[in-house]
Design a protein around this motif. Structure first.
Motif, short mmCIF file in Angstrom:
data_model
loop_
_atom_site.label_atom_id
_atom_site.label_comp_id
_atom_site.label_asym_id
_atom_site.label_seq_id
_atom_site.Cartn_x
_atom_site.Cartn_y
_atom_site.Cartn_z
N GLY A 19 1.81 -46.00 33.08
CA GLY A 19 0.82 -45.53 34.02
C GLY A 19 1.43 -45.12 35.33
O GLY A 19 2.65 -45.01 35.50
N ILE A 20 0.51 -44.86 36.29
CA ILE A 20 0.89 -44.37 37.62
C ILE A 20 0.61 -45.47 38.62
O ILE A 20 -0.44 -46.13 38.58
CB ILE A 20 0.12 -43.09 37.98
N SER A 21 1.54 -45.63 39.56
CA SER A 21 1.42 -46.69 40.55
C SER A 21 0.49 -46.28 41.69
O SER A 21 0.02 -45.13 41.75
CB SER A 21 2.81 -47.01 41.12
N GLU A 22 0.26 -47.23 42.57
CA GLU A 22 -0.44 -46.92 43.81
C GLU A 22 0.49 -46.08 44.68
O GLU A 22 1.70 -46.02 44.48
CB GLU A 22 -0.83 -48.21 44.53
N MET A 23 -0.09 -45.41 45.70
CA MET A 23 0.70 -44.49 46.52
C MET A 23 1.11 -45.15 47.83
O MET A 23 0.51 -46.12 48.28
CB MET A 23 -0.09 -43.20 46.78
N ILE A 24 2.19 -44.56 48.43
CA ILE A 24 2.54 -44.90 49.81
C ILE A 24 2.41 -43.63 50.63
O ILE A 24 2.58 -42.51 50.12
CB ILE A 24 3.98 -45.46 49.93
N GLU A 25 2.11 -43.79 51.91
CA GLU A 25 1.90 -42.64 52.80
C GLU A 25 2.97 -42.62 53.86
O GLU A 25 3.27 -43.66 54.48
CB GLU A 25 0.50 -42.72 53.43
N LYS A 31 2.10 -51.17 34.72
CA LYS A 31 2.40 -49.99 35.52
C LYS A 31 3.26 -50.42 36.71
O LYS A 31 3.22 -51.58 37.14
CB LYS A 31 1.12 -49.33 35.98
N PRO A 32 4.05 -49.50 37.27
CA PRO A 32 4.97 -49.88 38.35
C PRO A 32 4.25 -50.19 39.65
O PRO A 32 3.10 -49.79 39.86
CB PRO A 32 5.88 -48.65 38.48
N THR A 33 4.94 -50.85 40.51
CA THR A 33 4.44 -51.09 41.87
C THR A 33 4.70 -49.85 42.71
O THR A 33 5.48 -48.97 42.32
CB THR A 33 5.14 -52.30 42.48
N PRO A 34 4.07 -49.72 43.88
CA PRO A 34 4.26 -48.50 44.70
C PRO A 34 5.71 -48.35 45.12
O PRO A 34 6.44 -49.33 45.26
CB PRO A 34 3.34 -48.73 45.90
N PRO A 35 6.19 -47.10 45.36
CA PRO A 35 7.53 -46.92 45.92
C PRO A 35 7.63 -47.63 47.27
O PRO A 35 6.64 -47.86 47.96
CB PRO A 35 7.64 -45.39 46.07
N GLN A 36 8.86 -47.91 47.66
CA GLN A 36 9.09 -48.71 48.85
C GLN A 36 9.53 -47.82 50.01
O GLN A 36 10.29 -46.86 49.84
CB GLN A 36 10.17 -49.77 48.59
N GLY A 37 9.06 -48.17 51.18
CA GLY A 37 9.47 -47.50 52.40
C GLY A 37 10.58 -48.28 53.08
O GLY A 37 11.08 -49.26 52.50
N PRO A 38 10.99 -47.92 54.26
CA PRO A 38 10.48 -46.73 54.99
C PRO A 38 11.09 -45.44 54.46
O PRO A 38 12.12 -45.46 53.81
CB PRO A 38 10.90 -47.02 56.43
N VAL A 39 10.44 -44.35 54.79
CA VAL A 39 10.92 -43.03 54.38
C VAL A 39 11.95 -42.55 55.39
O VAL A 39 11.69 -42.53 56.61
CB VAL A 39 9.75 -42.03 54.28
#
Length: 1390
Positions: free
Chosen positions: A867-873, A785-793
């Motif tokens: 699958g689904i990755s972990e989330m970023i906030e 499964k992928p790694t979380p998307p990368q910041g910063p937003v």
């Protein structure tokens, strides 16, 4: 009248001509420039190769060579100091256009031609001159006398070797070689050559009878060993001469010899001077018993002699090879193969490849190959990396060529942090063009070879015909003379039948001459060719004796008498010819190696072949004739065509084809045809091999999910043992918890259990045995499964109606593409999260369902097939608030004119959460505080550039910019630089008078003059940049980042003794001007300074006690850093001595001094500018030991002679002397009566009777004084007699006596600077007058000598003996009755 000006005459200077002295790069060359400025592209003359001093035997061929350069081409003339060179028979000036050499040749040089010669090179801009010395060695009585002196002379130092060359060389007298004799060079070469080189040497000198040659060679070796035993104890480790890539040649040997013996080197019979300095042209270095000789560029036969005995000889031939095509620069990608190729002018089996000054060899990294014709040489640099870039060179003989390898990095962002995949492509190489050039050169060489053979064949036939004609004429003349003599005898006897017999005998003789003339043809051919040995050998006698001799003549004569008819004579002739053919004996080998008429020969021989088992191997050779057949052999056994071996004849080509090679096919194959043969090796290898189907299956990528197992299996065949290795991304895999490797003789299997995502990469198997290596590649892909998307937003817009933002994709998508992003939103203040759902694969989102003034937070997840990755906030984002943009950045002036100024800027990093609507520009004059708008505030500028036209020419302005968004105008940017409204400036010109003002090992100081201004062409310079380039890199680098306004600069951080190129660039608002470079490169070193010693008072004499340390420190200054050599008595110091060198000082330390360390120590400080020496005498001694027993003896009344045994230290210390003290019974004190005595005897005077005397003798040296040796008591009894008076008749009595010496003078030997004491005793009445003489000059009035005469004891004292005091001394005593003389000789030791 034509006048040849001598070199001592001063050359006149033309009106208006100047004489500027310049220094050449070649030491010893002086350049005179006749003009102040030399036009561009022109130059003064200079020497690239200067003549070299020559010492040669008279009668030899002497020559000087020089190579000059200059534009226009200079003219070269030669002169000598004392004499002229106008005689064309004695001097020849030659120019070789191919090599560019100017030569002065002196055939049959004589002693009167020994002189100093000068070579001039002139053109219209100047001249260059170089001086060279010619020494000619005389032959005859002087040479023999010099040899006798050399064997008894003390061994000299290398500095005195040149002086000894004239007196100690032994040159063999010149002898003309008789026809049929072999050159002595042939035997000299065989003496020191390897056995494998015998065949080539014999072919060179035309010797084919190897049995006779080996027998003769053994005899000469025994004679040479007997001669060598007289001067050499041991001779071993002979290494023939070897040509080095740098152009020098070296050979060495080990020998034990008498230290006083002289070593001489001869090149082609001419003595070659050499020194212990290996940096000169001819050098000798000695390490223990090992001698190494080095020389440069000279081909010839070198001979070593010791005391007239030949020790070792070797021959060097410099290959005449050049590059037809040189290697070219190669630009290769990372992990790609780079190919360098070159083409030679002549075949060469191997050349030397170097990379970054390191010799390259065949291996895993480099592949070195040679074409079949040995003309194309190839270097392949495999798997190029950044470390491989640099300069690569090819060296063939004395020629070389170089090229750069540039490796371009792979900047693919997807491969960051990963090892790049090996590329299968190659960069560089010459392709078919090189092959075409090589084929043309091969055809040219073959044509030259055929022409040489045809020419030699024609000459041999002409010589054979001439020899046959001469033999026929000689036979006819002999027959005519014999017939005439027979006829005369027959006439005297009156017999007519005798005439018939004579005619018959003449006919028989003429018939006998015919076979002799026929036999002469092969004899002449063998003599003129290169295959028969010289006449006089045992085999040659066996061949020629049956053909013509006394016995053969007698047989012919008897047959002619028995059968006088013509028919019988013809039968007799036929029988004689048959018998003659039976008696002929062959002297040469069956198949001669080299003949003038070659017949059938190989134009292309066999070459070694390496084949893989199961493939085909082909051996091909070519003969000069298509009509000749031959036989093939394998390991000495004849082979014929079979199912697996096919023998083919295709015209002049002969081939053997081995199908389906097996290991038993390995061996040496030979092809013989018409007595010629060629050999080659066939090697059948069994490297690891892979099945094509298995390899294709193995190469397919293996895709699995995380946590699953991955298995790789591959079968192979090959010769055992085989080494199998598995790699993952270049790292070798070994058995571990999750790694299992199975190996067998036919396959190998790799099992990776519970694979993780990081195991993704290249899988490689490497199989290796003694025959080769093979590799196979595959790919392993582990899905996850992928790694979380990368910041910063990043917030694109944040208004009352919407929130628009974006983010970066995951760093690792897990091996699958992103299908969706899943978002959740939370309003700040609430606990619940609202699902926004899947928004697609784009990494941005625009949320329009927002309330003004509210803050929101978002969760972002990535989704793939795995699958689904972990989330970023995200951070809190507010909707609908006023957020002003930040200031724009990078405001700069693009260009300026008198009516317009162009400016540019960049958007602000903080946009305030909304889009930028435009920009407002403001300007301000220099000196004003008021900013005025350039554009209308209601019409912001959309682009990030603007042309300001509201300017006044000549005024100076500055500008600033503010960004505008939906909230309003933001903060303005920082002001720009001031700019004047005027048209652009022209770049400045070149700086003037660029020069080096100072330099050290790490810094370089420059100065220059600002360039001139020319309106409309070049404007004033506002600053300068200094640029530097080292010899290793082709790119220039700036030493200062900002322009300097000073016209001087110091470059820091240079590498000591490194080579640099320097240039200066002037700059202004119009840009950079043209760079100005220094004329020559600069070496990081201080200005050249000749070595000199800086100590004001340097001790030249030191005394040290044995056992103590001795330290000598010498301070000096020199540039560049000199080489320092310490010598003890002109020989290298021992290992016990420690030498510590620094840049400005050198220290010699003897930790524990011994008496053997006594001597003269010399320091030699030498650099490129010159050299300086200083010597200090160190005397190591100790307190002397006491003298032996003291004895007393009376020789003259009133005196006593004191003698003693010498001290045991007298032999070890040449400065030891003695002191004598006296004690009498009256004075009762010890008085010194003699000092500085170098003998063991002293005569004390004024000895009074009745007193007791004692004497003490002390030994003294530079360290101190010994304990005394005391004599026994000496006393002369005082006799008292009764007084008796007998009066008698008075008689006249005379007591007068002539003078005489009771104690004569003795011979004296005294060291320099010591006291010398001469004494003698004289008697006579009346008292004689004493006079001292030196060399018949009176000394009585000379104040340098202390002369006394006490009671007839005459003394002369020299306080400090010097070399001027050497000579004969004489003392005369004279009175009225006579005169006597006594003489002695004083020798002063150095």
């Amino acid at each position: 009248m034509f006048k040849i000006r001598k070199t001592k005459d001063v050359e006149p200077t033309a009106p208006g001509q100047v004489n500027i002295k310049r220094k050449s790069r070649v030491p010893g060359v002086m350049i005179t420039q006749h003009v102040e400025e030399i036009p561009e592209g022109m130059s003064t003359p200079d020497f690239t190769r200067k003549p070299i001093a020559l010492t040669i035997q008279e009668g030899k061929f002497a020559f000087f060579k020089a190579i000059v350069v200059g534009r226009p081409a200079p003219t070269v003339t030669w002169m000598r100091n004392n004499g002229e060179i106008s005689d064309p028979d004695r001097y020849k000036v030659v120019y070789d256009p191919n090599s560019g050499e100017h030569q002065l040749q002196m055939p049959d040089v004589s002693v009167d031609q020994a002189d100093t010669y000068k070579c001039f090179a002139r053109n219209e801009y100047g001249k260059a001159v170089v001086t060279v010395v010619l020494n000619v060695i005389e032959v005859g009585y002087k040479k023999c006398k010099a040899m006798q002196q050399s064997r008894t002379a003390i061994r000299q130092t290398p500095e005195d070797f040149k002086k000894a060359l004239k007196n100690k060389v032994e040159i063999e007298p010149k002898e003309e070689k008789k026809e049929g004799e072999i050159d002595e060079r042939f035997w000299e070469l065989l003496m020191s050559a390897d056995k494998k080189d015998y065949e080539s040497i014999c072919a060179q000198y035309g010797v084919t009878d190897f049995r006779w040659m080996l027998k003769k060679l053994n005899e000469k070796k025994k004679e040479r060993e007997e001669e060598q035993a007289k001067v050499v104890e041991k001779l071993s480790s002979l290494k023939s001469i070897e040509l080095k890539p740098c152009g020098a040649a070296e050979f060495e040997l080990e020998l034990s010899q008498d230290p006083t013996s002289k070593i001489f080197i001869y090149k082609d019979g001419v003595m070659t001077p050499f020194t212990a300095d290996t940096e000169v042209k001819h050098g000798l270095r000695q390490v223990g018993k090992k001698f190494g000789f080095s020389n440069a560029e000279d081909a010839g036969l070198y001979l070593i002699e010791i005391d007239g005995v030949k020790i070792f000889s070797t021959d060097i031939k410099i290959p005449n090879i050049d590059f037809l095509v040189k290697i070219q620069e190669v630009n290769a990608l990372e992990r790609e193969d780079a190919v360098f190729e070159c083409v030679l002018s002549h075949p060469m089996a191997k050349i030397q490849w170097t990379g970054k000054n390191i010799t390259l060899e065949q291996g895993d990294k480099y592949d070195i190959t040679v074409s079949e014709d040995m003309l194309i040489h190839t270097l392949v640099v495999k798997d190029c990396l950044q470390l491989d870039k640099g300069i690569y060179s090819a060296v063939a003989g004395l020629k070389s060529c170089s090229a750069w390898l540039v490796v371009e990095a792979d900047n693919d962002p997807n491969m960051l942090g990963k090892k790049k995949t090996r590329r299968t492509t190659q960069a560089g190489g010459g392709g078919s063009d090189l092959l075409k050039i090589a084929q043309e050169q091969q055809a040219k060489l073959q044509m030259e070879r055929d022409e040489m053979i045809a020419k030699a064949k024609a000459e041999a036939e002409a010589a054979a015909a001439a020899a046959a004609a001469a033999a026929a004429e000689a036979a006819a003349a002999e027959a005519a003379a014999s017939a005439k003599a027979t006829a005369t005898n027959a006439a005297a006897s009156g017999g007519g039948a005798a005439k018939g017999a004579a005619s018959a005998k003449a006919a028989a003789a003429s018939k006998a001459a015919r076979p002799a003339s026929k036999a002469a043809k092969p004899a002449v051919t063998g003599d003129t060719g290169k295959n028969l040995k010289p006449s006089g050998g045992p085999d040659s006698q066996a061949e020629t004796q049956p053909e013509a001799g006394p016995q053969h003549d007698q047989v012919e004569e008897k047959k002619s008498e028995a059968m006088p008819t013509d028919e019988q004579a013809n039968e007799d002739e036929e029988e004689a010819l048959v018998e003659q053919k039976k008696k002929r004996v062959r002297t040469g080998p069956l198949v001669p190696d080299t003949i003038i008429d070659p017949g059938v020969y190989f134009t292309c021989g066999l070459s070694d072949v390496t084949a893989v088992i199961g493939t085909e191997a082909e051996l091909v050779c070519k003969l000069s004739s298509e009509d000749c057949s031959g036989v093939w052999y394998k390991d000495g056994k004849e082979i014929t065509s079979t199912e697996d071996v096919c023998i083919v004849k295709d015209g002049a080509f002969h081939k053997v084809l081995i199908k389906n090679c097996k290991e038993e096919d390995t061996g040496k194959y030979r092809f013989e045809a018409d007595g010629r043969k060629t050999e080659a090796m066939v090697t059948v290898e069994d490297p690891p091999r892979l099945n094509t189907d298995d390899l294709s299956e193995f190469s397919k990528p293996l895709i699995i999910k995380v946590g699953q197992n991955a298995a790789f299996k591959l079968s192979f065949v090959g010769r055992e043992p085989m080494k199998v290795q598995w790699y993952n991304e270049g790292e070798e895999l070994l058995d571990d918890t999750n790694i299992k490797i199975e190996k067998s003789s036919s396959h190998s299997r790799l099992l990776l259990t519970k694979c993780q995502r990081k195991a993704t990469g290249e899988i490689k198997i490497k199989i290796k045995n003694e025959c080769g290596t093979t590799e196979a590649l595959s790919q392993l892909i582990v899905l996850d499964k992928p790694t979380p998307p990368q910041g910063p937003v990043d917030i694109i817009e944040s208004s009352a109606n919407c929130i628009d933002f974006k983010w970066r994709p995951p760093k690792d998508a897990g091996g699958c593409p992103i299908t969706n992003y899943i978002l959740e939103r939370q309003q700040i203040g609430r606990n619940s999260w609202k699902k926004l759902g899947k928004i697609g694969p784009d990494s941005k989102y625009r949320d329009v369902d927002v309330d003004h003034g509210r803050k929101y937070c978002y969760h972002i997840r990535a989704e793939t097939e795995q699958g689904i990755s972990e989330m970023i906030e995200t951070d809190d984002i507010q909707a609908g608030t006023k957020a002003y943009p930040g200031p724009p950045t990078a405001l700069k002036i693009e260009s300026a004119f008198k009516d317009c100024i162009n400016i540019t800027w960049c958007a602000p990093s903080n946009t305030g959460g909304t889009n930028i609507l435009g920009y407002n520009v403001e300007k301000r004059k220099n000196g004003s505080n008021l900013w005025s708008p350039v554009n209308s505030p209601d019409e912001p500028i959309r682009e990030k550039k603007y042309a300001v036209k509201d300017v006044v020419e000549g005024m100076e302005y500055e500008f600033r910019v503010a960004a505008v968004n939906i909230s309003g105008v933001g903060e303005p940017s920082a002001p720009s630089e001031f700019v004047i409204a005027r048209d652009p400036k022209k770049p400045p010109g070149k700086v003037i008078d660029l020069k080096v003002t100072d330099s050290t090992y790490t810094t370089l100081s420059l100065s220059w003059t600002k360039p001139k201004e020319e309106e409309g062409v070049q404007d004033e310079a506002k600053g300068y940049f200094v640029e530097l380039r080292s010899a290793e890199t082709p790119e220039w680098g700036r030493c200062n980042t900002n322009a300097i306004i000073m016209t001087s600069y110091t470059i820091m951080g240079l590498k000591s003794m490194a080579m640099y190129w320097v240039r200066v660039v002037a700059t202004n608002e119009g840009g950079d001007g043209e760079p100005q470079e220094l004329e020559n490169y600069i070496i990081a070193m201080p200005p050249p300074v000749r070595p000199k010693f800086t100590d004001r008072k340097m001790k030249s004499f030191m005394v040290t006690r044995a056992g103590n340390s001795t330290r000598v420190t010498i301070n000096f200054e020199a540039s560049p850093i000199p080489t320092i050599t310490w010598l003890k008595d002109d020989m290298p110091v021992s290992k016990r001595v420690t030498v510590s060198n620094a840049d400005t000082s050198s220290q010699l330390l003897i930790p524990s001094s011994e008496r053997s360390d006594t001597g003269i120590y010399t320091i030699l400080v030498k650099n490129l500018v010159g050299q300086e020496t200083f010597s200090v005498e160190i005397r190591v001694t100790d307190d002397p030991k006491s003298p032996g027993p003291v004895e007393l003896e009376e020789n003259v009344p009133g005196t006593v002679t004191v003698s003693w045994a010498p001290s045991s230290d007298e032999k070890r210390d040449d400065r030891l002397h003695y002191m004598v003290t006296k004690h009498d019974s009256v004075k009762r004190t010890w008085q010194t009566v003699a000092d500085h005595l170098f003998n063991n005897k002293f005569t004390a005077i004024n000895i009074m009777p009745g007193r007791e005397y004692r004497f003490r003798v002390y030994a003294k040296n530079d360290m101190g004084i010994s304990k005394p040796s005391e004599s026994p008591v000496w006393e002369v009894d005082k006799k008292r007699e009764k007084f008796r008076l007998n009066l008698s008749t008075a008689k006249d009595c005379s007591f007068e006596t002539p003078p005489s010496f009771s104690v004569p003078l003795k011979m004296h030997t005294s060291p320099e600077s010591y006291e010398c004491y001469m004494t003698c005793a004289v008697k006579g009445n009346p008292k004689p007058h004493v006079t001292w003489y030196r060399n018949n000059i009176s000394l009585n009035t000379n104040t340098n000598y202390y002369i006394t005469n006490t009671c007839g004891v005459c003394s002369l004292v020299i306080l400090r003996v010097g070399s001027k005091d050497n000579g004969e001394y004489m003392v005369t005593a004279e009175n009225s009755l006579g005169r006597v003389e006594c003489s002695t000789k004083l020798t002063v030791q150095d």
